[in-house]
Design an enzyme around this catalytic site. Structure first.
Site, short mmCIF file in Angstrom:
data_model
loop_
_atom_site.label_atom_id
_atom_site.label_comp_id
_atom_site.label_asym_id
_atom_site.label_seq_id
_atom_site.Cartn_x
_atom_site.Cartn_y
_atom_site.Cartn_z
N TRP A 102 -31.68 21.69 6.94
CA TRP A 102 -31.87 22.79 7.90
C TRP A 102 -33.05 23.68 7.53
O TRP A 102 -33.78 24.13 8.41
CB TRP A 102 -30.57 23.58 8.08
CG TRP A 102 -29.55 22.76 8.83
CD1 TRP A 102 -28.34 22.33 8.36
CD2 TRP A 102 -29.66 22.24 10.17
NE1 TRP A 102 -27.71 21.58 9.32
CE2 TRP A 102 -28.49 21.51 10.44
CE3 TRP A 102 -30.64 22.31 11.16
CZ2 TRP A 102 -28.26 20.85 11.66
CZ3 TRP A 102 -30.43 21.66 12.38
CH2 TRP A 102 -29.25 20.95 12.61
N ASP A 172 -30.35 31.98 8.04
CA ASP A 172 -29.66 31.08 8.98
C ASP A 172 -28.22 30.93 8.49
O ASP A 172 -27.93 30.10 7.63
CB ASP A 172 -30.36 29.71 9.00
CG ASP A 172 -29.63 28.70 9.87
OD1 ASP A 172 -28.56 29.03 10.42
OD2 ASP A 172 -30.14 27.56 10.00
N LYS A 196 -19.83 26.45 14.46
CA LYS A 196 -19.19 26.21 13.17
C LYS A 196 -18.04 27.20 12.94
O LYS A 196 -16.91 26.80 12.80
CB LYS A 196 -20.20 26.31 12.02
CG LYS A 196 -21.06 25.07 11.81
CD LYS A 196 -22.11 24.84 12.85
CE LYS A 196 -22.88 23.57 12.67
NZ LYS A 196 -24.31 23.76 12.52
#
Ligand SMILES: *Cc1c(COP(=O)(O)O)cnc(C)c1O
Length: 360
Positions: A102, A172, A196
């Site tokens: 990511w 993030d 999530k």
């Protein structure tokens, strides 16, 4: 069929109580005769739903009035470009830490808009550790410092908040948001894709310190301009109303569970149980340096990769779903977010022990 334990990394399991409430309100939201999905986003009813969700999130995470909370669209990935477009301002470069897949995606996207200075990387270790902050080559003149507190795919999580000095810290938090207490005041901007720990996919929550608004480049698309979104209470266009509503139900549920403090204790316990089991059973392994093991995503391998298919089949038969690891990492991965009950982790460990005994 009863509810399974769903270990999917995202979209992830949601609290059963939340889904049941959404089900009971689906056709007729509190006597209005319509579903939330069918309401005008400008109606008093929906505005109240939206405002309550924001208020509950502020309370849960401890977000002060110095910050704007935005409910945007396009998932966390759209923020990879939205952030540089809004925050680079007059500056020419931004600092990024590379700790996994990511981070890399965020770096690749930001590189389209300015100079990206990768201040540290753990790629040489196979992303199994976090480089010590003492060796980061940060630039005091950077527009911001970006990092990924929890690498969802690798299962690698910071156990500290980087000190970025006067440079705004950008995080993030897609896969770690609300999983434990965090001091929001240390950050310039936090973003989190909802699927999530918050709600349905597509929605992305952005928490931005208000002094960072209003710096967007001229060519920034209106829909990506934080100032525009903030000025319009995230309703410049039609927002993702149902996702916003559902996230609000999750925030209420989290408050009922005792908030992020209680969640942090539960998540620490769940993770410890699973890692302890992996460490004491020769058949399973996790490669991450123990202090940086993720509380949310637990990758593990079997002693023999040829047994992966059989392991997954047996798990499915026991309603333990989506344990296959990310295609780039292989092996297995159990995502154990807020909504995964401790019984789910217990059931997984029981199955793993049985499988190792039979096939190990
Ligand atoms: C899932 C995830 C993303 C991508 O989210 P999308 O909503 O699919 O764009 C980005 N960063 C992290 C850390 C994630 O876990």
């Amino acid at each position: 069929m009863s509810r399974a334990f769903n270990f999917c990394a995202g979209p992830a399991t949601l609290p059963e109580a939340v889904l049941k409430q959404a089900q009971s309100e689906m056709l007729d939201w509190r006597g209005t005769g319509v579903s939330v999905m069918e309401m005008s986003h400008r109606s008093d009813e929906f505005v109240a739903i939206a405002e309550t969700a924001e208020k509950d999130l502020r309370e849960l995470a401890g977000i002060s009035d110095d910050y704007a909370v935005l409910f945007m669209q396009g998932g966390a990935s759209s923020q990879f470009s939205t952030i540089p477009l809004n925050l680079l301002g007059e500056k020419t470069s931004a600092d990024y830490v590379n700790t996994g897949i990511w981070s890399k995606k965020a770096i690749a996207e930001a590189s389209r808009y300015g100079d990206v200075n990768v201040v540290a990387s753990s790629e040489d270790s196979g992303f199994t550790t976090i480089p010590d902050q003492a060796v980061w080559t940060t630039n005091a003149d950077a527009a911001y410092l970006h990092y990924t507190p929890n690498e969802t795919i690798g299962g690698l999580e910071y156990d500290f908040i980087p000190d970025s000095g006067k440079v705004p810290l950008v995080a993030d938090m897609s896969s770690t948001m609300l999983s434990r207490p965090v001091d929001i005041n240390k950050f310039g901007l936090i973003y989190a894709g909802a699927q999530k720990n918050i709600g349905p996919s597509g929605l992305v929550v952005v928490i931005i310190r208000k002094d960072l608004l209003g710096k967007a480049r001229k060519e920034t698309p209106t829909m990506m301009n934080y100032q525009v979104i903030a000025d319009n209470d995230s309703m410049y266009n039609t927002p993702a109303t149902y996702s916003w509503y559902l996230s609000g139900l999750v925030f209420k549920w989290l408050k009922e569970q005792g908030g992020v403090k209680a969640m942090g204790e539960l998540n620490a316990r769940k993770a410890k149980k699973l890692y302890d089991f992996i460490d004491t059973n020769d058949f399973y392994a996790n490669p991450i340096e123990p202090r940086f093991r993720s509380w949310m995503n637990v990758p593990f391998t079997l002693a023999d990769d040829a047994l992966n298919g059989e392991f997954l089949k047996g798990a499915e038969a026991r309603h333990l779903l989506n344990l296959q690891g990310h295609r780039s990492v292989g092996g297995m991965r159990a995502s154990i977010y807020n909504a995964m009950p401790e019984e789910g982790v217990d059931a997984l460990i029981a199955y793993m022990a049985e499988f190792a005994k039979e096939r190990g």
